[in-house]
Design a protein around this motif. Sequence first.
Motif, PDB file in Angstrom:
ATOM      1  N   ASP A 146     -11.969  -0.356  -6.849  1.00 44.99           N
ATOM      2  CA  ASP A 146     -12.697   0.186  -6.095  1.00 44.99           C
ATOM      3  C   ASP A 146     -11.735   0.503  -4.865  1.00 44.99           C
ATOM      4  OD1 ASP A 146     -10.881  -2.257  -6.251  1.00 44.99           O
ATOM      5  OD2 ASP A 146     -12.475  -4.336  -5.609  1.00 44.99           O
ATOM      6  N   LEU A 147     -10.784   0.784  -4.638  1.00 44.75           N
ATOM      7  CA  LEU A 147      -9.656   1.012  -3.206  1.00 44.75           C
ATOM      8  C   LEU A 147     -10.229   2.555  -3.414  1.00 44.75           C
ATOM      9  CD1 LEU A 147      -6.431  -1.455  -4.157  1.00 44.75           C
ATOM     10  CD2 LEU A 147      -8.543  -1.906  -2.192  1.00 44.75           C
ATOM     11  N   ARG A 148      -9.783   2.937  -2.011  1.00 46.14           N
ATOM     12  CA  ARG A 148      -9.776   4.257  -1.549  1.00 46.14           C
ATOM     13  C   ARG A 148      -8.799   4.852  -0.456  1.00 46.14           C
ATOM     14  NH1 ARG A 148     -15.053   3.161  -0.322  1.00 46.14           N
ATOM     15  NH2 ARG A 148     -14.438   4.438   1.983  1.00 46.14           N
ATOM     16  N   GLU A 196       0.374  10.437  -1.755  1.00 41.85           N
ATOM     17  CA  GLU A 196      -0.901   9.268  -2.178  1.00 41.85           C
ATOM     18  C   GLU A 196      -2.034  10.049  -3.547  1.00 41.85           C
ATOM     19  OE1 GLU A 196      -3.160  11.053   1.536  1.00 41.85           O
ATOM     20  OE2 GLU A 196      -1.341   9.099   3.263  1.00 41.85           O
ATOM     21  N   LYS A 197      -2.179  10.289  -3.636  1.00 42.80           N
ATOM     22  CA  LYS A 197      -3.185  10.875  -4.967  1.00 42.80           C
ATOM     23  C   LYS A 197      -1.982  10.104  -5.778  1.00 42.80           C
ATOM     24  CE  LYS A 197      -5.822  14.034  -7.904  1.00 42.80           C
ATOM     25  NZ  LYS A 197      -5.029  13.058  -8.969  1.00 42.80           N
ATOM     26  N   LEU A 198      -0.693  10.051  -5.924  1.00 41.72           N
ATOM     27  CA  LEU A 198      -0.212   9.208  -7.117  1.00 41.72           C
ATOM     28  C   LEU A 198      -0.409   8.297  -7.110  1.00 41.72           C
ATOM     29  CD1 LEU A 198       2.705  12.273  -7.575  1.00 41.72           C
ATOM     30  CD2 LEU A 198       0.972  12.319  -9.400  1.00 41.72           C
ATOM     31  N   ALA A 199      -0.416   7.915  -5.914  1.00 41.32           N
ATOM     32  CA  ALA A 199       0.100   6.457  -5.626  1.00 41.32           C
ATOM     33  C   ALA A 199      -1.419   5.648  -6.037  1.00 41.32           C
ATOM     34  CB  ALA A 199       0.596   6.477  -4.043  1.00 41.32           C
ATOM     35  N   VAL A 241      -2.834   2.877  -8.408  1.00 40.07           N
ATOM     36  CA  VAL A 241      -3.445   1.776  -7.799  1.00 40.07           C
ATOM     37  C   VAL A 241      -4.307   1.517  -8.822  1.00 40.07           C
ATOM     38  CG1 VAL A 241      -5.341   0.795  -6.403  1.00 40.07           C
ATOM     39  CG2 VAL A 241      -2.544   1.785  -5.108  1.00 40.07           C
ATOM     40  N   ARG A 242      -5.180   2.950  -9.501  1.00 39.61           N
ATOM     41  CA  ARG A 242      -6.619   2.477  -9.917  1.00 39.61           C
ATOM     42  C   ARG A 242      -6.169   2.065 -11.432  1.00 39.61           C
ATOM     43  NH1 ARG A 242      -9.102   6.999  -6.778  1.00 39.61           N
ATOM     44  NH2 ARG A 242     -10.580   5.661  -5.763  1.00 39.61           N
TER      45      ARG A 242
END
Length: 136
Positions: free
Chosen positions: A33-35, A19-22, A26-27
């Motif tokens: 702005d997405l979490r 999830e952190k890598l994804a 994304v960023r």
Amino acid sequence: QIRQQNAGRLFMMASRVFEKLALDQVRELGFEDLRMVHLAFLRNVDEGGSRISDIAELSNMTKQAAGQLAKELEKWGYILIETDPTDGRARLVTFTGRGKDFNSLRSKIIKTAEKKMADTMRQMKLGLQLLLSKNL
């Protein structure tokens, strides 16, 4: 030590790393702005639109939490919230142009995270195999 090295914990750790890598990807692609919670919501919106209640169920969150996330995502320009034409009580979420842009990059985000995760997965697989061999 079993608390730190049990199979369930290892799977949970692998999920968090992925999830952190994804989210990092994304960023990097300009969606700062997405979490993580927004990603959980957005991955459950169908191309043709989805009801907030269905998104909540698929995302394993309350309808209230999904409604709040929908408001944020609408404010940021990712989705539109409209009355469902087949049921006036339900709210339907559809992608905007920005939402469609994000959605079109999902497979790239996942593939990139999977590639970055390959080394971590190999190490975790060895650890899991060792753990299972001791407990079987």
